[in-house]
Design a protein around this motif. Structure first.
Motif, PDB file in Angstrom:
ATOM      1  N   VAL A  31       6.573   6.173  -7.843  1.00  0.00           N
ATOM      2  CA  VAL A  31       6.647   5.065  -6.875  1.00  0.00           C
ATOM      3  C   VAL A  31       7.074   5.524  -5.485  1.00  0.00           C
ATOM      4  N   PRO A  32       8.081   6.411  -5.333  1.00  0.00           N
ATOM      5  CA  PRO A  32       8.422   6.865  -3.976  1.00  0.00           C
ATOM      6  C   PRO A  32       7.241   7.500  -3.246  1.00  0.00           C
ATOM      7  N   LYS A  33       6.439   8.261  -3.988  1.00  0.00           N
ATOM      8  CA  LYS A  33       5.274   8.900  -3.374  1.00  0.00           C
ATOM      9  C   LYS A  33       4.223   7.860  -2.985  1.00  0.00           C
ATOM     10  N   LEU A  34       3.996   6.891  -3.861  1.00  0.00           N
ATOM     11  CA  LEU A  34       2.981   5.866  -3.610  1.00  0.00           C
ATOM     12  C   LEU A  34       3.374   4.945  -2.466  1.00  0.00           C
ATOM     13  N   ALA A  35       4.671   4.670  -2.342  1.00  0.00           N
ATOM     14  CA  ALA A  35       5.129   3.655  -1.387  1.00  0.00           C
ATOM     15  C   ALA A  35       5.380   4.198   0.015  1.00  0.00           C
ATOM     16  N   LYS A  36       5.649   5.473   0.132  1.00  0.00           N
ATOM     17  CA  LYS A  36       6.033   6.026   1.430  1.00  0.00           C
ATOM     18  C   LYS A  36       4.931   5.824   2.476  1.00  0.00           C
ATOM     19  N   GLY A  37       5.314   5.229   3.592  1.00  0.00           N
ATOM     20  CA  GLY A  37       4.372   5.000   4.673  1.00  0.00           C
ATOM     21  C   GLY A  37       3.578   3.718   4.558  1.00  0.00           C
ATOM     22  N   ARG A  38       3.769   2.989   3.460  1.00  0.00           N
ATOM     23  CA  ARG A  38       3.046   1.733   3.267  1.00  0.00           C
ATOM     24  C   ARG A  38       3.910   0.561   3.742  1.00  0.00           C
ATOM     25  N   LEU A  39       3.257  -0.597   3.869  1.00  0.00           N
ATOM     26  CA  LEU A  39       3.975  -1.815   4.221  1.00  0.00           C
ATOM     27  C   LEU A  39       4.822  -2.297   3.041  1.00  0.00           C
ATOM     28  N   LEU A  40       5.866  -3.030   3.347  1.00  0.00           N
ATOM     29  CA  LEU A  40       6.717  -3.589   2.292  1.00  0.00           C
ATOM     30  C   LEU A  40       5.897  -4.422   1.317  1.00  0.00           C
ATOM     31  N   SER A  41       4.943  -5.201   1.815  1.00  0.00           N
ATOM     32  CA  SER A  41       4.120  -6.039   0.935  1.00  0.00           C
ATOM     33  C   SER A  41       3.281  -5.210  -0.029  1.00  0.00           C
ATOM     34  N   ASP A  42       2.956  -3.971   0.360  1.00  0.00           N
ATOM     35  CA  ASP A  42       2.166  -3.101  -0.528  1.00  0.00           C
ATOM     36  C   ASP A  42       2.961  -2.664  -1.749  1.00  0.00           C
ATOM     37  N   LEU A  43       4.293  -2.631  -1.616  1.00  0.00           N
ATOM     38  CA  LEU A  43       5.116  -2.195  -2.742  1.00  0.00           C
ATOM     39  C   LEU A  43       4.941  -3.118  -3.941  1.00  0.00           C
ATOM     40  N   ILE A  44       4.748  -4.409  -3.698  1.00  0.00           N
ATOM     41  CA  ILE A  44       4.549  -5.349  -4.803  1.00  0.00           C
ATOM     42  C   ILE A  44       3.258  -5.014  -5.551  1.00  0.00           C
ATOM     43  N   ALA A  45       2.203  -4.686  -4.808  1.00  0.00           N
ATOM     44  CA  ALA A  45       0.951  -4.278  -5.447  1.00  0.00           C
ATOM     45  C   ALA A  45       1.117  -2.966  -6.202  1.00  0.00           C
ATOM     46  N   ILE A  46       1.916  -2.051  -5.651  1.00  0.00           N
ATOM     47  CA  ILE A  46       2.122  -0.743  -6.289  1.00  0.00           C
ATOM     48  C   ILE A  46       2.893  -0.897  -7.595  1.00  0.00           C
ATOM     49  N   ILE A  47       3.969  -1.708  -7.583  1.00  0.00           N
ATOM     50  CA  ILE A  47       4.724  -1.939  -8.824  1.00  0.00           C
ATOM     51  C   ILE A  47       3.823  -2.591  -9.870  1.00  0.00           C
ATOM     52  N   GLY A  48       2.983  -3.543  -9.428  1.00  0.00           N
ATOM     53  CA  GLY A  48       2.073  -4.201 -10.361  1.00  0.00           C
ATOM     54  C   GLY A  48       1.058  -3.251 -10.961  1.00  0.00           C
ATOM     55  N   THR A  49       0.542  -2.324 -10.162  1.00  0.00           N
ATOM     56  CA  THR A  49      -0.507  -1.430 -10.663  1.00  0.00           C
ATOM     57  C   THR A  49       0.029  -0.426 -11.675  1.00  0.00           C
ATOM     58  N   VAL A  50       1.337  -0.119 -11.609  1.00  0.00           N
ATOM     59  CA  VAL A  50       1.910   0.814 -12.573  1.00  0.00           C
ATOM     60  C   VAL A  50       1.977   0.196 -13.970  1.00  0.00           C
ATOM     61  N   ASP A  51       2.052  -1.143 -14.042  1.00  0.00           N
ATOM     62  CA  ASP A  51       2.093  -1.862 -15.325  1.00  0.00           C
ATOM     63  C   ASP A  51       3.268  -1.400 -16.176  1.00  0.00           C
ATOM     64  N   ILE A  52       4.459  -1.561 -15.637  1.00  0.00           N
ATOM     65  CA  ILE A  52       5.647  -1.095 -16.350  1.00  0.00           C
ATOM     66  C   ILE A  52       6.180  -2.179 -17.286  1.00  0.00           C
ATOM     67  N   VAL A  53       6.837  -1.734 -18.329  1.00  0.00           N
ATOM     68  CA  VAL A  53       7.746  -2.546 -19.126  1.00  0.00           C
ATOM     69  C   VAL A  53       9.061  -1.800 -19.099  1.00  0.00           C
ATOM     70  N   LEU A  54      10.131  -2.469 -18.662  1.00  0.00           N
ATOM     71  CA  LEU A  54      11.372  -1.731 -18.421  1.00  0.00           C
ATOM     72  C   LEU A  54      11.984  -1.152 -19.686  1.00  0.00           C
ATOM     73  N   ALA A  55      11.745  -1.765 -20.824  1.00  0.00           N
ATOM     74  CA  ALA A  55      12.233  -1.169 -22.068  1.00  0.00           C
ATOM     75  C   ALA A  55      11.497   0.133 -22.387  1.00  0.00           C
ATOM     76  N   ASP A  56      10.298   0.279 -21.844  1.00  0.00           N
ATOM     77  CA  ASP A  56       9.527   1.510 -21.988  1.00  0.00           C
ATOM     78  C   ASP A  56      10.016   2.570 -21.006  1.00  0.00           C
ATOM     79  N   VAL A  57      10.779   2.138 -20.008  1.00  0.00           N
ATOM     80  CA  VAL A  57      11.322   3.048 -18.998  1.00  0.00           C
ATOM     81  C   VAL A  57      12.733   3.464 -19.359  1.00  0.00           C
TER      82      VAL A  57
END
Length: 396
Positions: free
Chosen positions: A368-394
């Protein structure tokens, strides 16, 4: 007014995003450094669950670990159990009957569709599209009904057992499941029509969170995340298990490695999973669903209620546990989010000496730090969504 008061401010702003479930897909906290709306740095903080599942497995029998493992990725519980039972069976040196292998594939691929539908609905909702959420849950509910028909539960399954299955498929399951996978492509078109050529969806996902194939390999990505960047690797095809080599399917690949391509890959994967389920149902072989070894597989419940030998056998396995020979194994499967691996060390006792779970969400989220760097704050929501995380899996 002096010049100091009129000069622009140059310091960055620190902002805390999460942990809150609707926006961060679980208890994920991201510590952001912003220059205006541009992300300078994004530091994920994952330590809010600490379930200790791996350590708890070391204090339970091999069968007692099953309810723990299906809570790793709770949106795809049967996948977790799949990898775990395959690892224990590798330790034991047993192979389940062909019918059980096919049924495991059926349930795993239905689980993959259900998990992708959940991702599709919630990710669309993250970016302002509410309708896909209702459409996706419409079909996911049908899969949950099939799960309930097969093993009596909907979210936390315990259908896969060491040495086979809890029971054979119930009457009527095959027809209902076949009807579902045959009708699914038409339902899938609803999601496709809503998002694939939607100009807002494209603007929010195209060229956002780009990863090249080399970067994917460096970060250890797998599953749809890797295939979205064109990395042609799928364990079902390249290292088959449970008779996956018997089925014909295509591994979808992206070209640009962005959020939009990962969306396209998951969309196509749902169709391919439906295709695999249809083949497995149509070619489902007859026979038993458990290995013929009373030291490994639990006896059928109907025999436990009527036969004293089966009752004693059931009691001994549950109370004393199975005892695989000393050794160590690693078994990986193509789970919904990527490579899910179980590393188990046996010391010959009824309890695993060590259990380590290679969870795909943890590895995928690390970029995520690599994906988000230099992007807009609003893009971070799309980036978190595209990773498709489940926190128990993390954070297990």
């Amino acid at each position: 007014m002096n010049s100091a008061e009129t000069s622009p401010r140059t310091e960055t702003m620190l902002l805390n995003l999460g942990p809150q479930h609707p926006s961060t897909h679980g208890v994920l906290r991201v510590w952001l450094e912003l220059d205006g709306e541009i992300i300078v740095n994004a530091d994920p903080d994952i330590g809010y669950l600490h379930r200790g599942i791996e350590k708890m497995c070391e204090n339970r029998t091999y069968h007692q670990c099953l309810p723990l493992t299906n809570r790793v990725d709770y949106l795809a519980g049967e996948m977790n159990n799949f990898g775990y039972v395959l690892a224990v069976e590798k330790l034991l040196g047993v192979e389940v009957p062909k019918r059980a292998q096919y049924i495991r594939v059926i349930m795993a691929e239905l689980t993959r569709i259900a998990s992708h539908l959940f991702w599709l609905g919630t990710s669309g909702h993250d970016l302002g599209a509410m309708t896909p959420l209702f459409y996706a849950f419409r079909e996911r509910e049908q899969i949950m009904d099939l799960c309930e028909l097969a093993w009596g539960g909907r979210l936390f399954p315990c259908y896969f057992r060491i040495g086979g299955l809890a029971a054979d498929l119930p009457n009527g399951f095959e027809k209902i499941a076949l009807d579902f996978v045959k009708s699914f492509p038409k339902k899938w078109k609803d999601y496709d029509n809503l998002l694939t050529k939607n100009r807002i969806w494209i603007a929010r996902t195209k060229d956002v969170g780009v990863m090249t194939p080399d970067e994917v390999l460096d970060w250890g990505w797998s599953g749809p995340m890797a295939r979205g960047s064109g990395v042609d690797w799928d364990l079902r095809r390249d290292n088959p298990y449970s008779s996956y080599e018997d089925f014909d399917f295509v591994v979808p690949l992206g070209k640009n490695g962005d959020t939009y391509d990962r969306y396209l890959v998951r969309m196509q994967e749902m169709l391919q999973s439906a295709r695999i389920v249809q083949q497995a149902l149509e070619k489902l072989p007859p026979g038993d669903v458990n290995v013929d070894d009373p030291r490994v597989a639990l006896p059928p419940k109907e025999k436990v209620y009527k036969n004293i030998e089966s009752l004693i056998n059931h009691f001994l396995i549950i109370e004393e546990g199975i005892k695989p020979p000393a050794g160590e194994v690693y078994q990986a499967i193509e789970a919904t989010k990527g490579e899910l691996g179980f590393y188990i060390i046996s010391d010959g006792s009824a309890h695993p000496f060590r259990v380590k779970i290679r969870a795909p969400s943890f590895v995928n989220l690390s970029a995520v730090p690599k994906l988000a760097k230099g992007r807009l704050l609003s893009d971070l929501i799309a980036i978190i969504g595209t990773v498709d995380i489940v926190l128990a899996d993390v954070d297990r």
